[in-house]
Motif scaffolding. Structure first.
Motif: not given
Length: 210
Positions: A104-105, A118, A141, A143, A145-146, A207-210
């Motif tokens: 998590s961020q 999420n 926060c 998250t 899915d792109d 959106v940050k990718k993991k």
């Protein structure tokens, strides 16, 4: 049209079938499936989940004050059901369901990488209501899915094939029958009356990718 009178009961269906992940420091993360979850405030963004005291995750939620709400897709339906009928006291649910903890961020509890959305949350208040305790939490926060974003960055949750729970059964969301504000003819809208849906994402959000 005839109506039958039933005793009081929880008949507010359908509800979101979400997988809530939580974790104590030094222990394995756990997943609890919750059908009693909902939006309660937009500014600040807040939601709630209701959990029985007997559930393994209850003490974890009380002690850590944080959790992640992971939306359930069609592919995750079996895992969501399994996590709802098995206890974290006896199983490593991430391992058993081949799910991946997602860092998590803003909080320590991990999300579920396979979930399309999420939602990281911190508990602001817990209220004992009887059979369940409601956890009122602020969203820290989100998250996404792109794959759910179009070329302009607009979110299309229809692609996620989200699942709802209704009276003991799971259903995938189906045909769109309207959109926010469609019932008001455009020519009759004024600037004051124009609907302003909460998109949950600022113009500068990424959106940050993991």
């Amino acid at each position: 049209m005839a109506k039958e009178i039933w005793r009081p009961g929880n008949m507010l269906y359908p509800t979101p079938a979400v997988m809530v992940s939580c974790k104590r420091e030094g222990e394995k993360p756990n997943i609890i499936t919750v059908a009693w979850a909902g939006t309660i405030c937009s500014d600040p963004a807040m939601l709630s989940i209701s959990v029985r005291k007997a559930r393994y995750s209850y003490d974890i939620l009380m002690e850590t004050g944080e959790f992640v709400v992971n939306l359930t897709s069609k592919k995750l339906t079996r895992a969501a059901d399994w996590c709802g009928v098995r206890s974290g006291r006896d199983y490593d649910k991430f391992k058993e369901m081949n799910l991946t903890p997602l860092e998590s961020q803003k909080i320590s509890a991990p999300g579920i990488a396979e979930s399309p959305v999420n939602i990281e949350c911190k508990v602001k208040q817990s209220i004992d209501l009887g059979s369940h305790t409601i956890f009122i939490a602020e969203v820290m926060c989100v998250t996404v899915d792109d794959k759910l974003l179009d070329e302009k960055g607009k979110l299309d949750l229809g692609k996620a094939k989200l699942v709802a729970y209704s009276h003991g059964e799971y259903f995938m969301l189906g045909e769109k029958v309207g959109k926010f504000g469609y019932s008001v003819a455009k020519k009759t809208l004024t600037k004051k009356d124009s609907p302003k849906p909460n998109k949950g994402r600022s113009k500068t959000a990424k959106v940050k990718k993991k």
